[in-house]
Write a protein that holds these residues in place. Structure first.
Motif: not given
Length: 202
Positions: A134-159
């Motif tokens: 459930n944690y992994i799924s929630a974090q991937l969803t947050r990466w996808r929606t842009g709620e969770r971000k990282a320094a550019a280039p944000d590779c996890m958002h792209r994936i």
């Protein structure tokens, strides 16, 4: 330091080993650079989760780095994996994405960045083994929606934007069902191997 981080272990378990709560992840043994980046993100409010934002709001960056280095140095036992409940076909799709990715859609294998044992890569990529589905799924969803971000280039958002909901569920279920490796240490840095440029791994 053990006494000073008791507030952390209330949620993340003794020595940061995680608890039965799906949304308080194991932090022990993750690369110090990754943990420091996340603490700074919570401190600055760029990663929003009130139970983390408030405790670190008034801590200095040096103190955050000490905390990160402390938990990175720990190697407590892993909790038992979470038995998978998805059909075998879905789990096989999850395994394929983790181990091989999907080149036709420019989705790299998880192990290409998160380590051959899924224990992370120095200095800034976290391990995935020992996390709840459930944690992994929630974090991937947050990466996808842009709620969770990282320094550019944000590779996890792209994936994450290239994954479907069923694929996120499959990856999370397969990862959560994996037992602990014999060697808990993150892989050594190997930027040349990364399939995407990643701002968290300069």
């Amino acid at each position: 330091m053990e006494a000073r981080v008791q507030g952390c272990v209330t949620c993340h378990g003794q020595q940061g080993r995680g608890t039965s709560n799906d949304y308080f992840p194991r932090i022990a043994g993750k690369p110090a650079g990754y943990l420091h980046n996340q603490l700074r993100a919570f401190h600055r409010g760029t990663r929003r989760y009130a139970p983390m934002n408030y405790p670190v709001a008034y801590l200095t960056d040096d103190y955050l780095k000490e905390i990160a280095e402390y938990f990175a140095s720990l190697r407590p036992p892993f909790a038992p994996p979470t038995p998978a409940t998805l059909p075998a076909e879905a789990l096989d799709r999850g395994r394929t994405l983790v181990q091989n990715g999907d080149g036709t859609r420019q989705i790299p294998a998880c192990i290409a960045c998160h380590g051959t044992r899924l224990t992370g890569m120095e200095p800034g990529i976290p391990g995935l083994v020992g996390l709840r589905p459930n944690y992994i799924s929630a974090q991937l969803t947050r990466w996808r929606t842009g709620e969770r971000k990282a320094a550019a280039p944000d590779c996890m958002h792209r994936i994450a934007t290239r994954l479907t909901d069923p694929e996120i569920a499959a990856v999370a279920a397969w990862l959560g069902a994996q037992g602990a490796p014999g060697n808990h240490a993150p892989d050594a840095r190997n930027s040349a191997r990364l399939p995407l440029a990643c701002g968290s791994q300069p």
